[in-house]
Scaffold this motif. Structure first.
Motif, PDB file in Angstrom:
ATOM      1  N   MET A 141       2.999  -6.054   9.103  1.00  0.00           N
ATOM      2  CA  MET A 141       1.567  -6.145   9.405  1.00  0.00           C
ATOM      3  C   MET A 141       0.829  -4.943   8.826  1.00  0.00           C
ATOM      4  O   MET A 141      -0.258  -5.066   8.234  1.00  0.00           O
ATOM      5  N   GLU A 142       1.420  -3.769   9.026  1.00  0.00           N
ATOM      6  CA  GLU A 142       0.799  -2.533   8.535  1.00  0.00           C
ATOM      7  C   GLU A 142       0.661  -2.553   7.013  1.00  0.00           C
ATOM      8  O   GLU A 142      -0.330  -2.061   6.464  1.00  0.00           O
ATOM      9  N   ALA A 143       1.644  -3.129   6.337  1.00  0.00           N
ATOM     10  CA  ALA A 143       1.574  -3.219   4.876  1.00  0.00           C
ATOM     11  C   ALA A 143       0.378  -4.064   4.447  1.00  0.00           C
ATOM     12  O   ALA A 143      -0.316  -3.729   3.478  1.00  0.00           O
ATOM     13  N   HIS A 144       0.121  -5.143   5.159  1.00  0.00           N
ATOM     14  CA  HIS A 144      -1.036  -5.985   4.838  1.00  0.00           C
ATOM     15  C   HIS A 144      -2.339  -5.237   5.134  1.00  0.00           C
ATOM     16  O   HIS A 144      -3.305  -5.338   4.364  1.00  0.00           O
ATOM     17  N   MET A 145      -2.370  -4.508   6.230  1.00  0.00           N
ATOM     18  CA  MET A 145      -3.554  -3.716   6.544  1.00  0.00           C
ATOM     19  C   MET A 145      -3.775  -2.629   5.489  1.00  0.00           C
ATOM     20  O   MET A 145      -4.920  -2.322   5.125  1.00  0.00           O
ATOM     21  N   SER A 146      -2.703  -2.064   4.991  1.00  0.00           N
ATOM     22  CA  SER A 146      -2.821  -1.028   3.954  1.00  0.00           C
ATOM     23  C   SER A 146      -3.365  -1.610   2.659  1.00  0.00           C
ATOM     24  O   SER A 146      -4.106  -0.935   1.931  1.00  0.00           O
ATOM     25  N   GLU A 147      -3.020  -2.869   2.360  1.00  0.00           N
ATOM     26  CA  GLU A 147      -3.577  -3.535   1.179  1.00  0.00           C
ATOM     27  C   GLU A 147      -5.091  -3.670   1.321  1.00  0.00           C
ATOM     28  O   GLU A 147      -5.844  -3.445   0.360  1.00  0.00           O
ATOM     29  N   ILE A 148      -5.531  -4.055   2.512  1.00  0.00           N
ATOM     30  CA  ILE A 148      -6.964  -4.172   2.767  1.00  0.00           C
ATOM     31  C   ILE A 148      -7.632  -2.810   2.621  1.00  0.00           C
ATOM     32  O   ILE A 148      -8.700  -2.683   2.005  1.00  0.00           O
ATOM     33  N   ALA A 149      -7.006  -1.775   3.181  1.00  0.00           N
ATOM     34  CA  ALA A 149      -7.550  -0.419   3.096  1.00  0.00           C
ATOM     35  C   ALA A 149      -7.625   0.039   1.646  1.00  0.00           C
ATOM     36  O   ALA A 149      -8.617   0.644   1.222  1.00  0.00           O
ATOM     37  N   PHE A 150      -6.584  -0.244   0.875  1.00  0.00           N
ATOM     38  CA  PHE A 150      -6.557   0.144  -0.540  1.00  0.00           C
ATOM     39  C   PHE A 150      -7.728  -0.493  -1.291  1.00  0.00           C
ATOM     40  O   PHE A 150      -8.413   0.172  -2.085  1.00  0.00           O
ATOM     41  N   ASP A 151      -7.973  -1.770  -1.047  1.00  0.00           N
ATOM     42  CA  ASP A 151      -9.068  -2.457  -1.741  1.00  0.00           C
ATOM     43  C   ASP A 151     -10.426  -1.924  -1.304  1.00  0.00           C
ATOM     44  O   ASP A 151     -11.368  -1.857  -2.112  1.00  0.00           O
TER      45      ASP A 151
END
Length: 209
Positions: A141-151
């Motif tokens: 889940m955190e990895a997906h949230m980090s993708e959102i944060a990166f974008d």
């Protein structure tokens, strides 16, 4: 051919038992649900439960694994796979989670929080394998949230380290589950969603309830 049909039926029976047990554990807790109750709710005999699971602990681990797969596929992977802006993906995640809890609250008059967190907190000491599996799911889940944060950072809306921001977003979501459960108020999930959107630089984005 008959072996394949039997195998398919077995997989369906196993999945059905897991689904029923998940609902019971979620609404009450692991220790408050007997195997007899799972069998009755699933409309199978007790021997069938033990055909697929060594004991109730094994069933609980299967619940965590299966619910983790479903959560990641239906909520996180489906949203982050969409070619949309980061705020739309984050709002979509919170919309889905809120809708599920709001519907259950309307039907049952209560909010049950996250079933994975619930089982991990209840069984983490006695069953480290449940804690390990829950941690694996939360890391995804955190990895997906980090993708959102990166974008969001790439779009110039947020600053800092994407992984650290993704971790904060995940912690906010965990807090939302806990707060909503304690207060029996699903709108606490929306509050966390709005705070999360502000953190990635999109305070104007709405989450439809």
């Amino acid at each position: 051919m008959n072996v394949q049909v039997f195998a398919t039926r077995g997989e369906r029976t196993r999945a059905h038992i897991i689904s029923v047990a998940a609902g019971l554990f979620w609404r009450r807790n692991f220790h408050g649900v007997a195997v007899d109750e799972v069998a009755s709710a699933a409309e199978v005999n007790k021997a069938t439960i033990y055909r697929y699971f060594a004991d109730k602990r094994d069933l609980a681990l299967a619940v965590v694994k299966q619910h983790g797969i479903a959560t990641l596929d239906m909520i996180f992977r489906s949203k982050t796979a969409e070619d949309t802006a980061p705020e739309a993906r984050l709002a979509g995640i919170y919309h889905h989670i809120y809708s599920v809890h709001a519907e259950l609250c309307e039907e049952e008059g209560d909010v049950h929080g996250c079933p994975i967190v619930g089982l991990a907190l209840e069984l983490g000491q006695d069953m480290p394998e449940v804690r390990v599996e829950a941690a694996r799911i939360f890391d995804a889940m955190e990895a997906h949230m980090s993708e959102i944060a990166f974008d969001a950072i790439a779009a110039g809306r947020a600053e800092g380290d994407a992984n650290a921001l993704g971790r904060t977003l995940t912690q906010l979501l965990h807090g939302a589950f806990a707060s909503a459960r304690v207060s029996a108020e699903p709108t606490r999930i929306l509050d966390a969603g709005r705070a999360s959107l502000s953190l990635i630089g999109y305070p104007e984005t709405e989450i439809t309830g």
